[in-house]
Enzyme design. Structure first.
Site, mmCIF file in Angstrom:
data_model
loop_
_atom_site.group_PDB
_atom_site.id
_atom_site.type_symbol
_atom_site.label_atom_id
_atom_site.label_comp_id
_atom_site.label_asym_id
_atom_site.label_seq_id
_atom_site.Cartn_x
_atom_site.Cartn_y
_atom_site.Cartn_z
ATOM 1 N N HIS A 1 28.921 71.310 60.401
ATOM 2 C CA HIS A 1 28.174 72.544 60.661
ATOM 3 C C HIS A 1 28.660 73.583 59.670
ATOM 4 O O HIS A 1 29.838 73.661 59.377
ATOM 5 C CB HIS A 1 28.419 73.017 62.102
ATOM 6 C CG HIS A 1 27.473 74.088 62.531
ATOM 7 N ND1 HIS A 1 27.644 75.404 62.170
ATOM 8 C CD2 HIS A 1 26.344 74.024 63.272
ATOM 9 C CE1 HIS A 1 26.647 76.113 62.693
ATOM 10 N NE2 HIS A 1 25.850 75.312 63.361
ATOM 11 N N ASP B 1 23.813 68.887 67.972
ATOM 12 C CA ASP B 1 22.745 67.886 67.944
ATOM 13 C C ASP B 1 23.257 66.468 68.173
ATOM 14 O O ASP B 1 22.486 65.575 68.507
ATOM 15 C CB ASP B 1 22.032 67.926 66.586
ATOM 16 C CG ASP B 1 21.450 69.297 66.296
ATOM 17 O OD1 ASP B 1 20.794 69.840 67.194
ATOM 18 O OD2 ASP B 1 21.655 69.815 65.187
#
Lengths: 395, 395
Positions: free
Chosen positions: B275, B332
């Site tokens: 991320h 996710d």
């Protein structure tokens, strides 16, 4: 009236890294599509001055120029015109969906909505890796958007849509689909040139929106739909509609002087005056204005002739009072009068803007996906930290 | 695999004014909605840690917190829940329009399209001057968007939509409208908390899109519609759908090690890993992961249990190989497994994301219109100047 604060060209002089509300002066991308020199008052599409283009070229050729970055050969132009004309029809599902749109919806939102729907007819819309497919998508959507607008305008008036005619030019066909009558040559000529003047204008909120949405690799339909949404905002598109309302409200040229005095006294804005980039008169305003006297001969209305006289007088008074502040008419100042002469309802003006500007958006979308980096700026947090969660019975 | 290049928090360390593709590190606004500390791996909504919120709060309360910036009293919460539940129904025109959407359209685009249509039912949508009206618009659209999704999902399957039930919570009602069965308590509980985890996440392409479109004073419907378009892009939303496909393609936990080796060897990305802001494991991933063992007991499918084993193994191998590069599972990575357990089709995952994130978009839209400046950045022109217009017969 607010003065412009941005530099006279769209390339900033300095960029010191401080937080700039609205990202004013911050470079968000590199582009070779259009260029404005605000000091000289010139606008170029792919390096060619728009004064030359409106004088010698036409809508179809300028679309080709903006999308392909060169002027077409005769063969290229003919092929391109044929594809653009043949793509005008809407599929039955899209036409039927439009007949279900709320009739009270603003036409520009009908465009925003229907544009997103096209994703349903492009099975590979989420794959933007093919330049050939991307170009075809752009041309197809540029071709179809006038048909959407005309279909929605007929729908809200309780009328059946008028199918497009491929023998007409883009400009002729739109006038025909809106009115149902073959357009007068002078009206079609001026409308064509007026579309050229609105095709592209460097970075602004709607063009920026196209690039931001496009940068996620969303489909062109999602990106253009979002751009139309941005254009619908009263701070962006819609100024030409407001100019017409202002001219109507002034009513007579003798009322112009007191109107300007009142505006200056209260420090409020005069619609269609001033531009954040141009330091002299917007070149598009000059070109549009020159069309009006001959165009007025094609209409029988006295009211519109009065509007034009009011506009001329207003420009004169504004020049006298505000010329030293670099405040001159912009493109919106005269485009509304042109559209009025063409018999276009004033709540379609922003949509007419979109029908032209979709070309610039498409060119920016193609440029963006071709050298992409997702837009993910940052923010400055100004709230509290470490607040405790207090249970409901203790609040 | 690409390493993160941005700093560990979402406030940039330096801003030297150079052109930053994607506006990386450029401050585009000030906000008090949420905050991420990427080094510590924490996320706060209005200053309250999401770990506390998922533990003690619920969807409705967190929506209130994000929109109003404080936790509601019991009376405020009850009023708010009632309004949110009562606003779920769609008008007949909107429901009928959805039945005309092309069935092959991706569900996220059905959301983008139908959201723009709401403008037709809000006669004053273009007037954003009233905070009271703006708040009501935000709550109404948050309430209705699950109904749109469920209606479109039923439509594409040739089924009649299931009307919402106001006695259900937001999470329960969505599961009910999608499946037609009353949701199991454990499934509704986890879905509620999973929505909380996706409500808001500082600046990203879709949230930024909301602010850019909103900055033109376009309606909330245009702004949120555009944001959904941005989320539809494969570089933004949709990663959870891809994680599930990846886990299915690995097929068995014994295949994980060769899979990772092959990915590392070819320098390609592993979906759901890494991320741009978090330097340690995404706190949302940790929370979601903890829900899964109990949630698995509510499903009879063996396949999904295998997927979870593969995910656990994949995280372990990735930690060993990539932990030194700050590459850990993000939200996710586990959300897709949660949605699979709830029986949600994988092509609705991005739409579920939108149904939660619309809350953050709404909060940002309210913040933007409340202290607005139109977004008009600039660009660097890299094309030619003074190109001559050459007439067609001389080309």
């Amino acid at each position: 009236m607010k003065n412009n604060k941005t530099p006279g060209t769209d390339t900033p002089k300095t960029q010191d890294g401080a937080y700039r509300p609205g990202l004013e002066g911050v470079i968000c991308n590199r582009s070779s599509i259009s260029y404005i020199d605000g000091e000289k008052g010139t606008l170029e599409y792919r390096g060619i001055n728009i004064a030359d283009l409106t004088e010698h070229s036409n809508f179809e050729e300028c679309v080709y120029l903006l999308l392909y970055s060169h002027l077409p050969s005769e063969r290229e132009l003919n092929q391109f015109k044929t594809f653009l004309a043949k793509s005008r029809h809407l599929s039955t599902p899209i036409r039927e969906a439009i007949t279900r749109f709320p009739v009270g919806m603003h036409p520009i939102i009908a465009l925003q909505t229907a544009t997103a729907l096209f994703q349903g007819e492009d099975f590979y819309a989420d794959d933007v890796s093919s330049s050939t497919h991307n170009m075809r998508r752009a041309i197809s959507i540029i071709s179809k958007i006038p048909t959407i607008l005309a279909a929605f305008d007929r729908h809200r008036n309780g009328e059946e849509p008028i199918p497009p005619r491929s023998q007409y030019t883009h400009a002729e066909n739109l006038l025909y689909m809106l009115t149902g009558s073959p357009p007068k040559p002078e009206q079609a000529r001026v409308f064509d040139k007026s579309l050229i003047l609105h095709l592209e204008h460097t970075m602004n909120a709607s063009t920026f929106t196209t690039r931001v949405i496009g940068s996620t690799q969303a489909s062109i339909y999602s990106a253009i739909s979002g751009a139309i949404g941005a254009l619908s905002g009263s701070l962006h598109g819609g100024a030409n509609e407001k100019v017409i309302r202002m001219l109507y409200s002034i009513g007579h040229q003798d009322n112009v002087e007191p109107f300007v005095e009142e505006k200056l006294g209260s420090g409020s804005k005069i619609m269609g005056i001033g531009h954040r980039i141009y330091k002299i008169k917007d070149p598009r305003a000059t070109i549009l204005q020159n069309f009006i006297p001959k165009l007025l001969e094609t209409t029988s209305g006295e009211e519109i002739k009065t509007l034009y006289k009011i506009a001329i007088k207003l420009e004169e008074i504004v020049n006298k009072n505000l010329g030293h502040k670099n405040l001159y008419p912009n493109v919106d100042f005269y485009s509304g009068i042109v559209y009025e002469c063409l018999g276009i309802p004033s709540d379609l003006f922003t949509s007419i803007f979109a029908i032209a500007r979709i070309v610039g958006w498409s060119a920016h979308w193609l440029e963006q996906v071709n050298a992409n980096r997702i837009f993910r700026p940052t923010q400055q947090y100004i709230g509290d930290h470490n607040r405790q969660y207090i249970s409901l019975d203790e609040r």
